[in-house]
Each structure stands twice: as structure tokens, then as C-alpha cells.
Design an enzyme around this catalytic site. Structure first.
Site, PDB file in Angstrom:
ATOM      1  N   LEU A  26       0.329   5.370  12.162  1.00  0.00           N
ATOM      2  CA  LEU A  26      -0.541   4.194  12.165  1.00  0.00           C
ATOM      3  C   LEU A  26       0.230   2.910  12.410  1.00  0.00           C
ATOM      4  CD1 LEU A  26      -2.963   4.969   9.181  1.00  0.00           C
ATOM      5  CD2 LEU A  26      -3.376   5.284  11.620  1.00  0.00           C
ATOM      6  N   GLY A  27       1.456   2.823  11.920  1.00  0.00           N
ATOM      7  CA  GLY A  27       2.237   1.607  12.096  1.00  0.00           C
ATOM      8  C   GLY A  27       3.272   1.476  11.005  1.00  0.00           C
ATOM      9  N   ASN A  31       7.528  -2.669   4.132  1.00  0.00           N
ATOM     10  CA  ASN A  31       8.800  -2.016   3.821  1.00  0.00           C
ATOM     11  C   ASN A  31       8.719  -0.509   4.006  1.00  0.00           C
ATOM     12  OD1 ASN A  31       7.062  -1.555   1.724  1.00  0.00           O
ATOM     13  ND2 ASN A  31       8.585  -1.854   0.098  1.00  0.00           N
ATOM     14  N   LEU A  33       6.996   3.077   6.634  1.00  0.00           N
ATOM     15  CA  LEU A  33       6.235   3.651   7.731  1.00  0.00           C
ATOM     16  C   LEU A  33       4.916   4.190   7.205  1.00  0.00           C
ATOM     17  CD1 LEU A  33       6.504   4.395  10.786  1.00  0.00           C
ATOM     18  CD2 LEU A  33       7.342   6.621  10.034  1.00  0.00           C
ATOM     19  N   VAL A  34       3.830   4.013   7.978  1.00  0.00           N
ATOM     20  CA  VAL A  34       2.493   4.400   7.537  1.00  0.00           C
ATOM     21  C   VAL A  34       1.943   5.447   8.499  1.00  0.00           C
ATOM     22  CG1 VAL A  34       0.182   3.616   6.923  1.00  0.00           C
ATOM     23  CG2 VAL A  34       2.139   2.098   6.585  1.00  0.00           C
ATOM     24  N   LYS A  49       1.932   5.930   3.005  1.00  0.00           N
ATOM     25  CA  LYS A  49       3.024   5.005   3.312  1.00  0.00           C
ATOM     26  C   LYS A  49       4.314   5.538   2.705  1.00  0.00           C
ATOM     27  CE  LYS A  49       4.459   0.183   2.693  1.00  0.00           C
ATOM     28  NZ  LYS A  49       4.092  -1.148   2.158  1.00  0.00           N
ATOM     29  N   ASP A 152       2.259 -12.034   2.466  1.00  0.00           N
ATOM     30  CA  ASP A 152       2.318 -11.492   3.830  1.00  0.00           C
ATOM     31  C   ASP A 152       0.913 -11.316   4.406  1.00  0.00           C
ATOM     32  OD1 ASP A 152       3.502 -10.616   6.145  1.00  0.00           O
ATOM     33  OD2 ASP A 152       3.713  -8.541   5.480  1.00  0.00           O
TER      34      ASP A 152
END
Length: 721
Positions: A26-27, A31, A33-34, A49, A152
């Protein structure tokens, strides 16, 4: 599937064991990777995640994120189901074990898309932007009430389900706890917020900021939803500040003096009137939306609206409903920040366990805030003292200090005193229930059995979701048209919408197989076989007249076998032909000369049979069904057959000699079977049609015709020879 999973493990080191399947990237989060995956235990797609733990700093950030997301529970915040270790293993209660792991996996709610992907299709309608902004402020109100800064906020971290237009805030990888009772100046990280969404204060003082930085980012996101492009897109920090100063007025003199000390080149004497105000950057915006945005995008954080104040703005009045805008019942405090520091020391890390972060164990009365210092010596955040000064009134949830608060809820018969107040998904068993409790039941709107849930249960059952507008869902078509068409899910529960992935895949495969079977069953014309046979026929030599008749007879027999023509017509034709040929066969016992001299009676019978064949062919042409062979031969140039005129027997021979092979136009034509027998010049070696017909009467051609027996052809050839 196994090869794909192994490749993901080799490339990304993404190992969740056999419990999760169909992994799709997914992206990248703040902090980690998903990926998305399907949980085999409940057939539900979730987002996973991965956080890599390489050093004490990464362990501290991972612990901070896990600690925050496990306590936050709100409709507009992405829900977290569980935390797993390597290979999908369950984590122990000891926090010290986290330092021994190389990675952790956060299993959370899967959302359809994010706002950044939606804005790639273009700007949103103002109604859609207002609805999404309301939900963003509603989530920020809860987050800030828990003393948490997201730090964020950007369109990529705002996730949306386009079916119901629900927006949820996700990715708390850069979030941190900030107790408003204390000043955090000099102890905050810098450079965390994405540059385009940084507030002026964050650009000037990266280590000194408050909750107002999230509100500035929210205002920039709202403007981006209206225009479809970033409001302030600077290439670096200096250009970012320059773009802000061109559109945002600087009202206070102290802010102008601070800017003069940092960037004197861009400072003017009067900065209250910007060169490019927001009215130029946002053309076509309504006056109410412009006033709302101008009160959020202020240079000074003290003048900026808070999330709660923004929800009360007249622009949000159509959605605002304070009773349905909950705040945190268990906000974080300074002791939770101290825990992060102590975790860096291995001598203290093993004395803190996971249970400490589920529910706060200390109240403000138990924590010795001013044991060693006087009240005046403690530095405070100026925003915390802007409205109130009493220490206990600063606490967001006043119910925390009510006496007998828990006992009055025990009178509810639906409340079980033996039931644990901890969330049910913390236990490894009853794993399937955690999705239903969080997704399908009414308790998913608030923390289970919390005071806010019990107070609002009655009116939530009777009131509809006030900010849910079906007409906006219908209008949101620019993104839907470019996404794949979804099946109708009306009347289904959320479990049915989000779960049963494997069953849906199996159902789709079964339906496709059923459609293919029905197509084969109802197939009336095979186009591929037709093309193949047509090509094969085109490669063959041009058939003669007898071959055409044989193929025609074959097609007629096939039509008869399929019932496409009436059997009575074919039988009548066959009986007449057999009777005439039988009479002809009886005359073959005499010599050929005697047959020719006998006034042409046998020729008359054969001509009569051929005329009947031509009449049957005419009937077949008038029939609605025509085989592709009939169409193929109908394109050939065949002379039109003449019906025999009734003449006297004495004149039959002379007439046949002159006209048996001539049509009305004077063109010579061939009888398809036996009319050439009546030609007296059959002995002529040149131009004799009898020899051409005799050459075509091969045994294979005779056997291919099912209408005329092979014996008859044999007898004819015998006499011809």
C-alpha cells in the site's frame, strides 16, 4: 500465491506466517512499510504496518506509536486490532521484550483510499470539502483532548471510504504526547511535519510548537480540497516562508520583530496587507468558507482556532453537534513521556509492562506534580492558560473526578460486573470477535463501557448520523468513475461488506463457469468452425455440377436430420426419384440405341425427375433457414433451369436435340445428373458434354450423395462404357 508471498518476504522481509494471505503493498508510513492482507481467521482484509527495530531510538518511536494508537478510540481515527511480533507471533506483556525483537506488525483497519489519491482526480466540491473538514476537526478534537500531537497531517494520512464518505486519521508514526501542564521547549523534535504543511511557527522555531501546528496543516488540507493543488508549495524552508508571508498577514509586532531577526530581506514595515491574499489563491470560494479559513491560517498560533472552536464556527453549523463530538476519557500525561525516557535505560525497561499503557494508573491527584517546585516556578504552555488558570479545570474530561461515577453505571442491568473493562481484542482467543465488536456493533462509536458511551447510547439509537449526507455520496462520481465497479451491497452488514473475501472470490469463479456452460449450451452458430470450413473450401478446386449436387444433397440430409425441414417433402422427393430411376433401370436392359430411338420416354422421365428436384430446391431457397453451403453455392453462376413444356411424343426427340441444352437466353446449361443422355452427338470426341459428366462421376462422388443409390450410378456407367 506462495511464490508471491515468498518474494515479498525476500524483498521486504514481510513475514506474518500462514495466517495472512494475499499481501499487497500500500505504501510507506511515517516509520514503516504498509501492506494489505486477508486474515484467514475471519476472512477480512486488514492493513498491516511493519516497524523495523534497529536501534534504541526506533524502539522508543515504536513504543510511543503503539502506546498512543492502542488507547485512541474514535470514529474518525483508524482502528488498531492487535500488535504482532515476527512471523505473526503474539507479544508478551513485558515491554522489555520489545528490545529483543527486530520488528513488530500493527494490524489495523483497512480503508478504501486516501485523500491524496482522491485529489489526484481534481478538486472537490465545497460540500464534500466541508464534510471531510468536519470529520478531520472531529478527530483532531479527540486527539488533542488526549494530549497527543499528530505532527504529520497531510492528505496521504487521511483515509476515506467512498461508499459512506467516512474520513479517518491514520499513521501516528510521528505522533507524540505533550502534556499542556508543562513546557516542552527545547525537547521537541524538528523537521517532522511535511514541509508544505508546516506552520510559520514551526519554520521559525522547530523545537517549540503546540497543538496549533495540526490546525495549520488542517487548514492547508482544506484549501487543497477546494483547489485541487497545494496551497503553499515551497521548494525549501525559505521559499515556504516567503509564500506564506505573501498571503498571510502578520498582525502582531512581536512576530514581525522575530521575522526581522531571522529573514530581514522579506520583512516590510507594514505586513498587515499581503500581496496575494487568500481571496486570490482561492477564487470562487464562498464568503463563509473564506472567513473560516482565514481564522485557521493565522500567522500567530495564539490567534488560530482550536479544533473545538473550529467545530463551533458558523461554517460548520450544518454538521456541528457537540454531543456527538466526544473527547478522550483517559488523556496522556507527563508520566507517559517519562516512560519513553526510562525505556532507553535497560535497567529500568523491564519494570514497565503493557498493562500500564492500556489504562492510566495515576490520576492528577496521585501524581506529585509540584513536590519539589513551587507553582510559579513551573513553566507552562501559554495556550493552556489562555482561558483557565485552575489546575483541575485544565483537565479535559471533568468526569474523571466525580465521586461514585462507576457505581451509578452498575445499576444498568446490561452491565456485567464480572466482565473485564479491557478491550476484548487483547486476548488471543476470541480473535474473530474483535472485528465484529469494533466494526458491526453499536459499541464501536465509543470506548466500550466508557462513561461517554453509556451516556450517549440512548440518543444514538434514536438519532441518525447527523453529518451523513447521501446526496454527497451520489455527487462524488469523478473518483468512482475511474475506479472499478463494485457489486451492490445494499442491505448488508459491515461484516458482509468488509469480510468473506474468499467466499466472494469462489462465488465469482463459480458464476463465470456457469456463464460459460450456458454459453456452450445455447450456442446456435459456431463462428470459429464456420471460418475454418470456409477457408478449407476456398483451398479446394472448383467443384463440378455433380459435386455441387452431392454437397447439396448432403446439406439437405443434415437439415433433415436436425429437423430444420419437413421430412414429408424429402421423403416425397426421394420416393419420386427412386420410382423414376427404377423405371429407367428397367429400360437399361435393352441396347443404348433402342433407348435412344424409343421416342425419348426414358429421357422424359429423367427430365421430369430433375424438374422436381429443381422445384424442391426452389422451396428450400424460400425456407427461412439457409445453410452456409447453400449460400456458398448460390453465389456461383448457375444458369436458370427451364421447366419442360408439354409436347407430343413424336416431336419430343427433335425438340430435345435442338433445345435440351439451351435456356431462354440461348446459353448452354448442364443437367446436374442425367440430361446429357439424350444428346445424339455423344460419340463426338470434341465438345461432348457427356464425356465431361462421365469424367466427374467418380465412385467417391457417387457415394457422397445419400439421395441416389450407388447401384443406379453403376448401371448407368456400365451402359455408358
Amino acid at each position: 500465491m506462495a511464490e508471491k508471498f515468498e518474494s515479498l518476504m525476500n524483498i521486504h522481509g514481510f513475514d506474518l506466517g500462514s495466517r495472512y494471505m494475499d499481501l499487497k503493498p500500500l505504501g510507506c508510513g511515517g516509520n514503516g512499510l504498509v501492506f494489505s492482507a486477508v486474515d484467514n481467521d475471519c476472512d477480512k482484509r486488514v492493513a498491516v504496518k511493519k516497524i523495523v527495530l534497529t536501534d534504541p531510538q526506533s524502539v522508543k518511536h515504536a513504543l510511543r506509536e503503539i502506546k498512543i494508537i492502542r488507547r485512541l478510540d474514535h470514529d474518525n481515527i483508524v482502528k488498531v486490532f492487535e500488535i504482532l511480533g515476527p512471523s505473526g507471533s503474539q507479544l508478551t506483556d513485558d515491554v522489555g521484550s520489545l528490545t529483543e525483537l527486530n520488528c513488530v506488525y500493527i494490524v489495523q483497519e483497512y480503508m478504501e483510499t486516501d485523500l491524496a489519491n482522491l485529489l489526484e482526480q481534481g478538486p472537490l466540491l465545497e460540500d464534500h470539502a466541508r464534510l471531510f473538514m468536519y470529520q478531520l476537526l472531529r478527530g483532531l478534537k479527540y486527539i488533542h483532548s488526549a494530549n497527543v500531537l499528530h505532527r504529520d497531517l497531510k492528505p496521504a494520512n487521511l483515509f476515506i471510504n467512498t461508499e459512506d464518505l467516512v474520513l479517518k486519521i491514520g499513521d501516528f508514526g510521528l505522533a507524540r504526547i505533550m502534556d499542556p501542564h508543562y513546557s516542552h521547549k527545547g525537547h521537541l523534535s524538528e523537521g517532522l511535519v511535511t514541509k508544505w504543511y508546516r506552520s510559520p511557527r514551526l519554520l521559525l522555531s522547530p523545537n517549540n510548537y503546540t497543538k496549533a501546528i495540526d490546525m495549520w496543516a488542517a487548514g492547508c488540507i482544506f484549501a487543497e480540497m477546494l483547489t485541487g493543488k497545494t496551497l503553499f508549495a515551497g521548494a525549501h524552508e525559505l521559499e515556504q516562508m516567503q509564500l506564506i508571508l505573501e498571503s498571510i498577514p502578520v498582525v502582531h509586532e512581536e512576530d514581525r520583530q522575530e521575522l526581522l531577526n531571522v529573514i530581514p530581506v522579506y520583512i516590510r514595515n507594514d505586513m498587515t496587507e499581503p500581496h496575494k491574499p487568500l481571496t486570490q489563491l482561492l477564487p470562487g470560494i464562498s464568503p463563509e468558507a473564506l472567513d473560516f479559513l482565514e481564522q485557521i491560517l493565522t500567522f500567530s498560533p495564539m490567534d488560530r482556532l482550536t479544533a473545538e472552536e473550529a467545530l463551533s464556527h458558523p461554517y460548520m453549523s450544518i454538521y456541528s453537534f457537540p454531543t456527538d463530538e466526544p473527547i478522550s476519557s483517559h488523556p496522556f500525561h507527563i508520566e507517559d513521556e517519562v516512560d519513553d525516557i526510562l525505556l532507553m535505560d535497560e535497567s529500568h525497561s523491564h519494570i514497565y509492562n503493557w498493562e500500564r499503557y492500556h489504562e492510566s494508573q495515576f490520576s492528577d491527584h496521585d501524581w506529585p506534580i509540584h513536590n519539589n517546585y513551587e507553582a510559579d516556578e513551573v513553566q507552562r504552555d501559554p495556550r493552556a492558560l489562555s482561558d483557565v488558570t485552575d489546575e483541575e479545570e485544565v483537565q479535559v474530561d471533568p468526569r474523571k473526578y466525580l465521586d461514585g461515577d462507576r457505581e451509578k453505571y452498575l445499576e444498568d442491568p446490561a452491565f456485567d460486573t464480572h466482565f473485564s473493562t479491557e478491550p476484548c481484542w487483547q486476548y488471543s482467543d476470541h480473535h474473530e470477535n474483535k472485528y465484529c465488536d469494533l466494526e458491526c456493533s453499536h459499541t464501536c462509536n465509543y470506548k466500550m463501557r466508557s462513561s461517554s458511551y453509556l451516556d450517549n447510547l440512548v440518543w444514538r439509537d434514536s438519532e441518525v448520523n447527523h453529518y451523513y449526507e447521501p446526496k454527497l455520496i451520489i455527487d462524488l462520481s469523478n473518483w468512482k468513475e475511474q475506479s472499478k465497479e463494485k457489486s451492490d451491497k445494499k442491505g448488508k452488514s459491515k461484516c458482509e461488506k468488509n469480510g468473506l473475501v474468499k467466499a466472494q472470490i469462489a462465488l465469482e469463479e463459480a458464476s463465470q463457469q456457469l456463464v460459460e456452460k450456458e454459453r456452450e449450451k445455447n450456442q446456435g452458430f459456431d463462428f470459429d468452425s464456420f471460418i475454418a470450413e470456409t477457408i478449407q473450401l476456398s483451398l479446394q478446386h472448383e467443384p463440378t455440377d455433380v459435386d455441387k449436387l452431392n454437397d447439396l444433397n448432403s446439406s439437405v440430409s443434415q437439415m433433415e436430420s436436425k429437423g430444420l425441414i419437413s421430412k414429408s417433402v424429402s421423403r416425397e422427393k426421394q420416393e419420386k426419384g427412386m420410382a423414376n430411376l427404377a423405371q429407367l433401370g428397367a429400360l437399361y436392359q435393352t441396347s443404348w440405341e433402342s433407348q435412344f430411338v424409343s421416342n425419348g420416354e426414358e429421357c422424359f422421365l429423367i427430365d421430369q425427375f430433375c424438374c422436381e428436384v429443381r422445384k424442391d430446391e426452389q422451396v428450400e431457397k424460400e425456407n427461412t433457414y439457409t445453410s452456409y453451403l447453400d449460400k456458398f453455392f448460390s453465389k456461383k453462376e448457375d444458369a436458370e433451369m427451364l421447366e419442360p413444356e408439354p409436347v407430343e411424343e413424336g416431336k419430343l426427340g427433335e425438340k430435345e436435340r435442338g433445345e435440351s441444352f439451351l435456356s431462354n437466353s440461348g446459353e448452354l446449361f448442364f443437367n446436374k445428373q442425367l440430361e446429357a443422355i439424350g444428346i445424339p452427338q455423344f460419340h463426338s470426341p470434341v465438345g461432348s458434354p457427356l464425356k465431361s459428366i462421365q469424367a466427374t462421376l467418380t465412385p467417391s462422388a457417387m457415394k457422397s450423395s445419400p439421395q441416389i443409390p450407388h447401384k443406379t450410378y453403376s448401371s448407368i456407367l456400365k451402359h455408358l462404357n
